[in-house]
Scaffold this motif. Structure first.
Motif, PDB file in Angstrom:
ATOM      1  N   TYR A   1       8.788  -6.741   2.436  1.00 24.23           N
ATOM      2  CA  TYR A   1       8.054  -7.995   2.631  1.00 24.23           C
ATOM      3  C   TYR A   1       6.644  -7.634   3.080  1.00 24.23           C
ATOM      4  CZ  TYR A   1       9.376  -7.023   7.477  1.00 24.23           C
ATOM      5  OH  TYR A   1       9.567  -6.428   8.686  1.00 24.23           O
ATOM      6  N   GLY A   2       5.812  -8.625   3.257  1.00 22.45           N
ATOM      7  CA  GLY A   2       4.431  -8.379   3.648  1.00 22.45           C
ATOM      8  C   GLY A   2       3.939  -9.412   4.645  1.00 22.45           C
ATOM      9  N   VAL A   3       2.951  -9.028   5.467  1.00 20.90           N
ATOM     10  CA  VAL A   3       2.345  -9.937   6.439  1.00 20.90           C
ATOM     11  C   VAL A   3       0.835  -9.937   6.220  1.00 20.90           C
ATOM     12  CG1 VAL A   3       4.164  -9.647   8.160  1.00 20.90           C
ATOM     13  CG2 VAL A   3       2.209  -8.088   8.166  1.00 20.90           C
ATOM     14  N   ALA A   4       0.190 -10.959   6.754  1.00 23.69           N
ATOM     15  CA  ALA A   4      -1.259 -11.112   6.574  1.00 23.69           C
ATOM     16  C   ALA A   4      -2.006  -9.949   7.216  1.00 23.69           C
ATOM     17  CB  ALA A   4      -1.716 -12.441   7.159  1.00 23.69           C
ATOM     18  N   TYR A   5      -3.216  -9.694   6.734  1.00 21.62           N
ATOM     19  CA  TYR A   5      -4.001  -8.562   7.204  1.00 21.62           C
ATOM     20  C   TYR A   5      -4.417  -8.704   8.673  1.00 21.62           C
ATOM     21  CZ  TYR A   5      -4.553  -5.813   2.969  1.00 21.62           C
ATOM     22  OH  TYR A   5      -4.321  -4.990   1.907  1.00 21.62           O
ATOM     23  N   ASP A   6      -4.517  -9.920   9.160  1.00 17.61           N
ATOM     24  CA  ASP A   6      -4.949 -10.113  10.546  1.00 17.61           C
ATOM     25  C   ASP A   6      -3.772 -10.131  11.530  1.00 17.61           C
ATOM     26  OD1 ASP A   6      -3.807 -12.464   9.724  1.00 17.61           O
ATOM     27  OD2 ASP A   6      -5.440 -13.775  10.395  1.00 17.61           O
ATOM     28  N   SER A   7      -2.599  -9.741  11.085  1.00 21.12           N
ATOM     29  CA  SER A   7      -1.409  -9.752  11.950  1.00 21.12           C
ATOM     30  C   SER A   7      -1.429  -8.557  12.907  1.00 21.12           C
ATOM     31  CB  SER A   7      -0.131  -9.692  11.103  1.00 21.12           C
ATOM     32  OG  SER A   7      -0.057 -10.775  10.198  1.00 21.12           O
ATOM     33  N   ASP A   8      -0.790  -8.765  14.077  1.00 27.41           N
ATOM     34  CA  ASP A   8      -0.598  -7.683  15.032  1.00 27.41           C
ATOM     35  C   ASP A   8       0.632  -6.883  14.570  1.00 27.41           C
ATOM     36  OD1 ASP A   8      -0.023  -6.012  17.132  1.00 27.41           O
ATOM     37  OD2 ASP A   8      -0.345  -7.525  18.683  1.00 27.41           O
ATOM     38  N   LEU A   9       0.389  -5.703  14.009  1.00 26.90           N
ATOM     39  CA  LEU A   9       1.479  -4.959  13.390  1.00 26.90           C
ATOM     40  C   LEU A   9       2.511  -4.481  14.396  1.00 26.90           C
ATOM     41  CD1 LEU A   9      -0.397  -2.890  10.659  1.00 26.90           C
ATOM     42  CD2 LEU A   9       0.634  -5.161  10.498  1.00 26.90           C
ATOM     43  N   ASP A  10       2.072  -4.150  15.608  1.00 26.02           N
ATOM     44  CA  ASP A  10       3.042  -3.744  16.630  1.00 26.02           C
ATOM     45  C   ASP A  10       3.990  -4.896  16.956  1.00 26.02           C
ATOM     46  OD1 ASP A  10       2.052  -1.172  16.858  1.00 26.02           O
ATOM     47  OD2 ASP A  10       0.561  -1.747  18.363  1.00 26.02           O
ATOM     48  N   LYS A  11       3.438  -6.093  17.029  1.00 23.24           N
ATOM     49  CA  LYS A  11       4.256  -7.265  17.305  1.00 23.24           C
ATOM     50  C   LYS A  11       5.198  -7.557  16.129  1.00 23.24           C
ATOM     51  CE  LYS A  11       3.915 -12.199  18.412  1.00 23.24           C
ATOM     52  NZ  LYS A  11       2.989 -13.337  18.650  1.00 23.24           N
ATOM     53  N   VAL A  12       4.658  -7.418  14.927  1.00 22.01           N
ATOM     54  CA  VAL A  12       5.478  -7.647  13.729  1.00 22.01           C
ATOM     55  C   VAL A  12       6.653  -6.669  13.692  1.00 22.01           C
ATOM     56  CG1 VAL A  12       5.515  -7.484  11.210  1.00 22.01           C
ATOM     57  CG2 VAL A  12       3.610  -8.630  12.358  1.00 22.01           C
ATOM     58  N   GLU A  13       6.387  -5.427  14.017  1.00 23.79           N
ATOM     59  CA  GLU A  13       7.432  -4.413  14.004  1.00 23.79           C
ATOM     60  C   GLU A  13       8.509  -4.711  15.056  1.00 23.79           C
ATOM     61  OE1 GLU A  13       7.879   0.467  14.219  1.00 23.79           O
ATOM     62  OE2 GLU A  13       6.017  -0.505  14.839  1.00 23.79           O
ATOM     63  N   ALA A  14       8.078  -5.077  16.261  1.00 20.57           N
ATOM     64  CA  ALA A  14       9.027  -5.360  17.338  1.00 20.57           C
ATOM     65  C   ALA A  14       9.900  -6.567  17.003  1.00 20.57           C
ATOM     66  CB  ALA A  14       8.265  -5.595  18.646  1.00 20.57           C
ATOM     67  N   ILE A  15       9.293  -7.617  16.474  1.00 19.59           N
ATOM     68  CA  ILE A  15      10.059  -8.824  16.124  1.00 19.59           C
ATOM     69  C   ILE A  15      11.050  -8.523  15.002  1.00 19.59           C
ATOM     70  CG2 ILE A  15       9.862 -11.113  15.089  1.00 19.59           C
ATOM     71  CD1 ILE A  15       7.251 -11.459  16.631  1.00 19.59           C
TER      72      ILE A  15
END
Length: 346
Positions: free
Chosen positions: A244-258
């Protein structure tokens, strides 16, 4: 034969039936109970098979004794005696073949392996027993087997040439079996793309049951030359990834943890998930409209991945919506070249 001899013959036959019924209804149930108390399943099978033959065996025995006490000519009595011998050898052959096939199935259940009791092995074993029984019948009637075997040896060359493809599948099936790489119920994927559960390896083909319940039949010769991925041979549980993919302005550390939280929650709440698996996430590429990533999960079997993947996607989309993390739509920017209008003709 006189009327008295017919009566005696009938009494012998009736006596044989009565003795057979006594053995079947009174003696054999006692043996069945004793066999059930033992941990060996083979004795249950032997008793069950013999029980079904009690009446025919004693009936023929009564007929034999009844005829022996009659005034029939020696020639007819000799033929009847030969017939009795043939019957008992044939009966013993059928009983032995049935028991042997049952023993192979018992071994399969205990070892959870399809190979010892796949139909190709069972059929070959039964054929060998029947051939042995046929030879014994010929020997009992004074027929030389050597001449027949010589004739079959010469004719076998022509038969082998005519059945070249069939024999090729037969030996390929034996090769697949001897490799020990297939087990009953194993989920396999062929290099040709088909996948499903191994059901049987017969003398000509291998039967695979697909997930949607339809049957795939693969010639053994082709299967032996294929690359086969067996998901169940060593460990039935497998890892699989969800992209899947997330927007470029996303906090990747937060995305990974969630994502890891959602994976853990999904696996813990579903019976198909491996509970002690430590999930992980890997960012894979900068896409056209998103940063692409893949979450890895582990399930008990290859077929479980679909239901777990579906549940994970639903949970992840809901959690991302709550956290304000955007999963962008694919975006394409088109540049249209402006073409100057053509000059009007004067």
């Amino acid at each position: 034969m006189t009327q008295e001899e017919y009566i005696h013959l009938g009494l012998y036959i009736l006596g044989g039936i009565v003795v057979g019924l006594i053995m079947q209804k009174l003696v054999m149930p006692i043996l069945v109970k004793l066999a059930k108390k033992s941990k060996i399943q083979a004795d249950d099978l032997v008793v069950k098979v013999l029980c079904a033959w009690m009446v025919p065996l004693f009936l023929v025995l009564g007929l034999h004794f009844g005829l022996q006490n009659s005034s029939l000519s020696p020639k007819i009595l000799n033929w009847m005696q030969r017939g009795t011998i043939i019957f008992y050898i044939l009966s013993a052959t059928i009983i032995a073949a049935t028991i042997l096939g049952g023993l192979l199935r018992i071994k399969n259940e205990n070892s959870d392996s399809v190979i010892p009791s796949s139909s190709i092995i069972s059929k070959i074993a039964k054929v060998m027993v029947y051939i042995l029984g046929f030879i014994l019948i010929l020997q009992s009637q004074g027929i030389s087997v050597l001449g027949i075997l010589t004739t079959l040896g010469v004719g076998g060359i022509a038969v082998a040439l005519a059945l070249k493809d069939t024999l090729s599948n037969l030996f390929a099936g034996l090769q697949v079996i001897s490799s020990g790489k297939f087990n009953n119920g194993d989920f396999v994927r062929l290099s040709s793309g088909e996948e499903g559960y191994v059901e049987d390896i017969s003398w000509r083909s291998t039967v695979i049951r697909a997930v949607d319940k339809h049957t795939i039949i693969v010639p053994n010769n082709e299967l032996a030359n294929m690359i086969v991925h067996n998901y169940y041979l060593n460990d039935r549980s497998i890892n699989f990834g969800v992209e899947y993919g997330v927007a470029y302005d996303s906090d990747l550390d937060k995305v990974e943890a969630i994502t890891i939280e959602v994976v853990t929650e999904t696996l813990q709440n579903m019976e198909q998930g491996v509970k002690d698996f430590e999930p992980f996430v890997r960012f894979t590429a900068f896409g056209d409209s998103s940063i692409n990533m893949k979450a890895f999960l582990r399930v008990n079997s290859v077929n479980d991945q679909y239901v777990v993947k579906s549940e994970f996607v639903k949970r992840l989309q809901k959690r991302f919506s709550q956290e304000g993390i955007n999963i962008p739509f694919p975006i394409r920017t088109l540049q249209m070249e402006k073409v100057a209008p053509a000059d009007k003709e004067s």
